[in-house]
Write an enzyme that holds these catalytic residues in place. Structure first.
Site, PDB file in Angstrom:
ATOM      1  N   LYS A 255      19.622 -32.322 -23.035  1.00  0.00           N
ATOM      2  CA  LYS A 255      20.035 -33.627 -23.542  1.00  0.00           C
ATOM      3  C   LYS A 255      19.702 -33.678 -25.028  1.00  0.00           C
ATOM      4  O   LYS A 255      18.594 -33.276 -25.422  1.00  0.00           O
ATOM      5  CB  LYS A 255      19.272 -34.730 -22.798  1.00  0.00           C
TER       6      LYS A 255
ATOM      7  N   LYS B 153      33.004 -35.786 -12.491  1.00  0.00           N
ATOM      8  CA  LYS B 153      32.021 -36.516 -11.674  1.00  0.00           C
ATOM      9  C   LYS B 153      32.816 -37.407 -10.737  1.00  0.00           C
ATOM     10  O   LYS B 153      33.477 -38.349 -11.200  1.00  0.00           O
ATOM     11  CB  LYS B 153      31.133 -37.394 -12.552  1.00  0.00           C
TER      12      LYS B 153
ATOM     13  N   LYS C 145      21.131 -27.188 -19.309  1.00  0.00           N
ATOM     14  CA  LYS C 145      21.782 -28.199 -20.165  1.00  0.00           C
ATOM     15  C   LYS C 145      20.679 -29.020 -20.812  1.00  0.00           C
ATOM     16  O   LYS C 145      19.786 -29.518 -20.122  1.00  0.00           O
ATOM     17  CB  LYS C 145      22.689 -29.064 -19.296  1.00  0.00           C
TER      18      LYS C 145
ATOM     19  N   SER D 164      19.745 -29.907 -15.653  1.00  0.00           N
ATOM     20  CA  SER D 164      19.826 -30.744 -16.837  1.00  0.00           C
ATOM     21  C   SER D 164      18.403 -31.125 -17.245  1.00  0.00           C
ATOM     22  O   SER D 164      17.626 -31.601 -16.426  1.00  0.00           O
ATOM     23  CB  SER D 164      20.655 -31.987 -16.492  1.00  0.00           C
TER      24      SER D 164
ATOM     25  N   GLY E 152      26.487 -34.239 -12.443  1.00  0.00           N
ATOM     26  CA  GLY E 152      25.570 -34.843 -11.467  1.00  0.00           C
ATOM     27  C   GLY E 152      25.093 -36.179 -11.988  1.00  0.00           C
ATOM     28  O   GLY E 152      25.068 -36.413 -13.202  1.00  0.00           O
TER      29      GLY E 152
ATOM     30  N   GLU F  64      28.783 -31.634 -24.772  1.00  0.00           N
ATOM     31  CA  GLU F  64      29.324 -32.656 -23.880  1.00  0.00           C
ATOM     32  C   GLU F  64      29.208 -34.041 -24.503  1.00  0.00           C
ATOM     33  O   GLU F  64      28.134 -34.430 -24.959  1.00  0.00           O
ATOM     34  CB  GLU F  64      28.541 -32.582 -22.557  1.00  0.00           C
TER      35      GLU F  64
ATOM     36  N   ASP G 287      24.243 -32.007 -24.112  1.00  0.00           N
ATOM     37  CA  ASP G 287      24.897 -33.253 -23.702  1.00  0.00           C
ATOM     38  C   ASP G 287      24.317 -34.408 -24.514  1.00  0.00           C
ATOM     39  O   ASP G 287      23.123 -34.670 -24.466  1.00  0.00           O
ATOM     40  CB  ASP G 287      24.632 -33.477 -22.205  1.00  0.00           C
TER      41      ASP G 287
ATOM     42  N   ASP H 219      32.830 -36.241 -20.692  1.00  0.00           N
ATOM     43  CA  ASP H 219      32.230 -36.769 -19.466  1.00  0.00           C
ATOM     44  C   ASP H 219      32.583 -38.258 -19.396  1.00  0.00           C
ATOM     45  O   ASP H 219      33.576 -38.656 -18.761  1.00  0.00           O
ATOM     46  CB  ASP H 219      30.711 -36.525 -19.505  1.00  0.00           C
TER      47      ASP H 219
HETATM   48  O1  NPG Z   1      21.577 -33.105 -12.089  1.00  0.00           O
HETATM   49  O2  NPG Z   1      22.050 -35.033 -11.209  1.00  0.00           O
HETATM   50  C1  NPG Z   1      21.764 -34.319 -12.170  1.00  0.00           C
HETATM   51  C2  NPG Z   1      21.642 -34.975 -13.516  1.00  0.00           C
HETATM   52  C3  NPG Z   1      22.560 -34.395 -14.523  1.00  0.00           C
HETATM   53  O3  NPG Z   1      22.143 -34.944 -16.787  1.00  0.00           O
HETATM   54  C4  NPG Z   1      22.673 -35.259 -15.736  1.00  0.00           C
HETATM   55  N1  NPG Z   1      23.333 -36.375 -15.585  1.00  0.00           N
HETATM   56  O4  NPG Z   1      24.894 -37.709 -18.443  1.00  0.00           O
HETATM   57  O5  NPG Z   1      25.511 -36.250 -17.036  1.00  0.00           O
HETATM   58  C5  NPG Z   1      24.718 -37.086 -17.405  1.00  0.00           C
HETATM   59  C6  NPG Z   1      23.471 -37.362 -16.607  1.00  0.00           C
HETATM   60  C7  NPG Z   1      23.432 -38.693 -15.937  1.00  0.00           C
HETATM   61  C8  NPG Z   1      22.433 -38.973 -15.052  1.00  0.00           C
HETATM   62  C9  NPG Z   1      24.377 -39.645 -16.159  1.00  0.00           C
HETATM   63  C10 NPG Z   1      22.379 -40.179 -14.398  1.00  0.00           C
HETATM   64  C11 NPG Z   1      24.322 -40.849 -15.499  1.00  0.00           C
HETATM   65  C12 NPG Z   1      23.330 -41.097 -14.625  1.00  0.00           C
END
Ligand code: NPG
Length: 373
Positions: free
Chosen positions: A169, A269, A167, A141, A297, A220, A195, A245
């Site tokens: 953001k 998740k 991915k 990500s 994640g 997403e 996302d 999500d």
């Molecule tokens: O690889 O752990 C990872 C991060 C992936 O982008 C990621 N997570 O919105 O999905 C999400 C975001 C996130 C991170 C959401 C931290 C909440 C806390």
């Protein structure tokens, strides 16, 4: 597995700096204040300790949960319920049902109990889940930057490292131009998705449809967590599959979202849905309905990362998850054998428990507070 009596609970806070700031539409993370839960369980006189990790962030900007609140609800509500009588991790969900919400806190306690049970039984999480794969594809990500050049450089580095899927953001003002630039950098074949973390509104549906030309795997959570109908409208208007999500807190909501047509793909998740057992139920229900799932994640340490890899080895996880190598986020992980990405894959742990051994010296060195509950 046999019911065990919880004989000790430790709530430990650690401070772990990210290798590089991670910016999303809801804020920037430069370090994590992680709540760990250690549960000591007595199974007929044999005492085992298991560990769980709470994915709640410091502030309630991704979800209503935040780390101080999670610690409080664990100490005052969840742990007392769990300690009331011997139980298994599978029974915990129902035991905690009287406490509304607080999925991330519940998930952390369930993880610790499951880890203790599996260690006691000498079984790996993957074996217990019944997975057959030994590796799973690893996605990464990529956050938001001030300049598109910086984004392109990061993406190029991750591709060179071998990540199986990228991915991006996005948020208003950081979307079409950046996605176009990345698509032309990575080529037509590369697996790419975006996302938005709820950054758009129904008024943006036309704008979001312009993403269709970039052949994304999915978009997403573009709209608000509680805007299922808005997601239905987007899903009807756009060719890019809609994935949810933040909206998905439970099996029931996942099923409703699918039936309504709010999404055709689900990001699972475990922390957000209250634990790995509910995550598994969502996976199973999605498989039945031929809905693709992938494992999200939340900047996990080696505890959650190991468990996520095992979960993502279930057959229904047909899309690469946000399960990057630990070095994507941490200079040094809190486990002895951090997850490593090699040739676009990460290896499913096979050791007893959720699949990690803690580096206790390092853990002690970064511990900021310890409380018993
Ligand atoms: O690889 O752990 C990872 C991060 C992936 O982008 C990621 N997570 O919105 O999905 C999400 C975001 C996130 C991170 C959401 C931290 C909440 C806390």
């Amino acid at each position: 597995m046999n019911a065990g009596a919880i004989v000790g609970v430790e709530l430990r806070r650690i401070a772990l700096d990210l290798v590089t700031p991670f910016r999303t539409s809801f804020g920037e993370q430069t370090s994590r204040d992680v709540l760990l839960v250690a549960v000591t369980v007595d199974h007929d006189g044999a005492v085992t300790t298991g560990w769980g990790e709470c994915v709640a962030l410091s502030d309630p900007h991704y979800s209503p949960e935040f780390v101080d609140g999670a610690q409080l609800v664990l100490a005052e509500h969840l742990v007392p319920l769990a300690r009331a009588a011997p139980l298994t991790a599978e029974a915990l969900h129902d035991r905690l049902a009287g406490v509304k919400g607080h999925q991330m806190a519940k998930a952390a306690l369930e993880m610790a109990l499951l880890d203790a049970e599996l260690r006691h039984a000498g079984r790996s999480f993957g074996e217990w889940l019944g997975v057959t794969r030994t590796t799973v594809p690893s996605g990464v990500s990529v956050g938001i930057f001030d300049e598109t050049e910086r984004l392109l450089a990061e993406v190029a580095d991750y591709l060179a490292a071998g990540y199986a899927r990228i991915k991006l953001k996005i948020q208003p003002g950081w979307d079409l131009e950046q996605v176009a630039a990345v698509r032309s950098l990575v080529g037509a074949e590369a697996a790419l998705q975006v996302d938005a973390n709820t950054a758009y509104t129904r008024d943006d549906i036309g704008h979001l449809c312009a993403l269709d030309e970039f052949d994304l795997l999915l978009i997403e959570q573009p709209l608000a967590e509680d805007d299922l109908l808005g997601h239905v409208q987007l899903a009807r208007a756009s060719r890019t599959p809609v994935c949810l999500d933040e909206s998905i807190h439970s099996l029931r909501i996942a099923l409703d979202a699918i039936e309504l047509g709010a999404c055709s793909i689900v990001n699972i998740k475990p922390g957000r849905v209250g634990g790995y057992l509910e995550a598994r139920r969502i996976h199973d229900a999605c498989v039945t309905r031929e809905v693709a799932v992938w494992c999200g994640g939340m900047l996990e340490t080696g505890i959650g990362r190991a468990a996520n890899v095992a979960l993502a080895a279930l057959d229904g996880f047909t899309l690469p998850g946000d399960i990057s190598g630990a070095d994507r986020f941490w200079q040094r992980d809190i486990v002895v054998d951090p997850i490593v990405m090699r040739d676009g894959e990460v290896t499913v742990p096979s050791t007893p428990g959720l699949g990690f051994d803690l580096d206790m010296d390092f853990l002690d060195a970064i511990t900021t507070a310890t409380n018993t509950a």
